[in-house]
Design an enzyme around this catalytic site. Structure first.
Site, mmCIF file in Angstrom:
data_model
loop_
_atom_site.group_PDB
_atom_site.id
_atom_site.type_symbol
_atom_site.label_atom_id
_atom_site.label_comp_id
_atom_site.label_asym_id
_atom_site.label_seq_id
_atom_site.Cartn_x
_atom_site.Cartn_y
_atom_site.Cartn_z
ATOM 1 N N GLU A 18 9.979 33.058 -0.540
ATOM 2 C CA GLU A 18 8.741 32.303 -0.810
ATOM 3 C C GLU A 18 8.444 32.287 -2.307
ATOM 4 O O GLU A 18 9.077 33.020 -3.071
ATOM 5 C CB GLU A 18 7.549 32.970 -0.106
ATOM 6 C CG GLU A 18 7.207 32.375 1.250
ATOM 7 C CD GLU A 18 6.486 31.036 1.148
ATOM 8 O OE1 GLU A 18 6.139 30.606 0.022
ATOM 9 O OE2 GLU A 18 6.294 30.406 2.203
ATOM 10 N N ASN A 103 -0.941 35.404 1.540
ATOM 11 C CA ASN A 103 0.246 34.558 1.697
ATOM 12 C C ASN A 103 0.438 33.816 0.370
ATOM 13 O O ASN A 103 0.263 34.428 -0.682
ATOM 14 C CB ASN A 103 0.095 33.658 2.932
ATOM 15 C CG ASN A 103 1.441 33.146 3.410
ATOM 16 O OD1 ASN A 103 2.432 33.881 3.357
ATOM 17 N ND2 ASN A 103 1.508 31.916 3.847
ATOM 18 N N GLU A 121 1.731 38.207 11.054
ATOM 19 C CA GLU A 121 2.338 37.521 12.200
ATOM 20 C C GLU A 121 3.066 38.513 13.103
ATOM 21 O O GLU A 121 3.639 39.492 12.623
ATOM 22 C CB GLU A 121 3.337 36.475 11.701
ATOM 23 C CG GLU A 121 2.694 35.339 10.922
ATOM 24 C CD GLU A 121 3.711 34.463 10.214
ATOM 25 O OE1 GLU A 121 4.558 35.027 9.489
ATOM 26 O OE2 GLU A 121 3.652 33.237 10.372
ATOM 27 N N ASP A 204 4.501 24.073 4.697
ATOM 28 C CA ASP A 204 4.492 25.424 4.123
ATOM 29 C C ASP A 204 4.189 25.344 2.627
ATOM 30 O O ASP A 204 3.108 24.896 2.235
ATOM 31 C CB ASP A 204 5.827 26.114 4.480
ATOM 32 C CG ASP A 204 5.758 27.621 4.360
ATOM 33 O OD1 ASP A 204 5.019 28.117 3.496
ATOM 34 O OD2 ASP A 204 6.460 28.326 5.105
HETATM 35 O O1 LIG Z 1 5.923 32.069 4.171
HETATM 36 C C1 LIG Z 1 4.852 31.825 4.710
HETATM 37 O O2 LIG Z 1 4.081 31.004 4.320
HETATM 38 C C2 LIG Z 1 4.516 32.652 5.907
HETATM 39 O O3 LIG Z 1 4.277 33.924 5.453
HETATM 40 C C3 LIG Z 1 5.675 32.612 6.862
HETATM 41 O O4 LIG Z 1 5.574 33.571 7.832
HETATM 42 C C4 LIG Z 1 6.010 31.266 7.450
HETATM 43 O O5 LIG Z 1 6.314 30.380 6.428
HETATM 44 C C5 LIG Z 1 5.012 30.693 8.401
HETATM 45 O O6 LIG Z 1 5.058 31.384 9.610
HETATM 46 C C6 LIG Z 1 5.219 29.238 8.695
HETATM 47 O O7 LIG Z 1 4.021 28.633 8.849
HETATM 48 ZN ZN LIG Z 2 4.466 29.757 2.680
#
Ligand SMILES: O=C(O)[C@H](O)[C@@H](O)[C@H](O)[C@H](O)CO
Ligand SMILES: [Zn+2]
Length: 299
Positions: A18, A103, A121, A204
């Protein structure tokens, strides 16, 4: 006519890659692997990668004007000193929500670090809903809370004139816009600029290009899509050889390349065999459009 090329430049096997961020001064791509609690820095010239492990899930990283980086670790806004790997907490959010973590996060054009939270999650996109909030950390280290009731706080960026803030709460399947006051950091007038189609799956991470169009990574959709936030139309789809594409940023020479992160978590062994590059870092060239430099945190 540009010809698009997609390659996996780093087979990092991220559980959940990410927050890709280009650091021009070191010709490097920074990114995180959230559940692995790692911040990584890949040097595009030497192809070497350095990793720093922290003590909680790290969901975003950003440049810091005074040197080093800032990162969101657990529910904390932190500084990260790369040389000695030290982490210093600047502020903590969601103190009453023990199952929450930050996040995605990104710095605004005035140097404020924006990031939102979510419940942890149990499986990708499976979580207690409405637990998240959106925050920003001002250069003086005070925190502003914008709103709560967020499911999965995700992609964010600002228009080129700094008058609009774009934001994704993944489970709304929408890319939203707010009017943005750069002077005060206030947002207002939320509206949707794009609703994802079924096969585009879950929106995302996101970034803006030098023409003011938005690029959104589609989790489970194996693609990045280019959107015109003014007309609400999708302009382009670029498919990748992995399904769980999580985020994108521009980097490389003159920000002419796009880097895409992705995840392995949530894939069964059969899909992992079909998509061995899942969790790697991908580079897309030949898009024919450039990005802009990331803003550094001013505090
Ligand atoms: O990276 C992110 O943003 C979340 O932490 C992830 O767990 C997934 O991308 C998400 O589940 C998809 O919506
Ligand atoms: Zn993300």
């Amino acid at each position: 006519m540009s010809s698009i090329k997609i390659e996996c430049v780093l087979p990092e096997n991220c559980r959940c890659g990410e927050s890709p961020v280009w650091e021009e001064s070191s010709n490097s791509l920074l990114f995180v692997d959230i559940p692995a609690k790692k911040v990584c820095r890949w040097n595009s010239l030497t192809k070497q990668v350095q990793r720093v492990t922290v003590d909680a899930p790290v969901s975003s990283v950003a440049l810091r004007q005074s040197g080093g980086y800032v990162a969101t670790v657990g529910t904390k806004f932190c500084t990260l000193n790369w040389e000695d790997q030290s982490v210093v907490v600047l502020a903590t959010v969601d103190k009453d929500k023990k199952n929450n973590r930050f996040n995605d996060g990104k710095v605004d054009p005035a140097g404020r670090y924006f990031a939102g939270t979510m419940a942890e999650e149990t499986a990708p996109a499976v979580l207690e809903r409405h637990q998240g909030s959106l925050y920003s950390l001002f250069p003086d280290h005070h925190v502003k809370k914008y709103f709560d009731q967020v499911d999965i706080s995700n992609g964010l960026d600002w228009s080129l004139d700094h008058k609009i803030f774009y934001y994704i709460d993944s489970l709304s399947y929408s890319v939203d816009a707010f009017d943005y006051n750069l002077q005060t950091g206030q947002i207002s007038n939320r509206r949707s600029v794009y609703k994802l189609e079924k096969d585009e799956q879950i929106p995302d991470g996101m970034c803006i290009d030098a023409e003011g169009k938005l690029w959104v990574a589609c989790y489970n959709g194996g693609r990045v899509i280019r959107l015109d936030p003014e007309t609400g139309k999708r302009l382009q789809t670029v498919k990748l050889p992995v399904d769980k594409t999580t985020s994108c940023c521009f980097g490389g020479k003159d920000y002419s390349e796009m880097y895409v992160t992705c995840a392995r978590d949530g894939m069964d062994s059969e899909s992992l065999l079909r998509q061995p590059e899942a969790g790697g870092i991908f580079k897309i060239t030949g898009l024919g459009v450039k990005g802009i430099a990331p803003y550094p945190y001013a505090g």
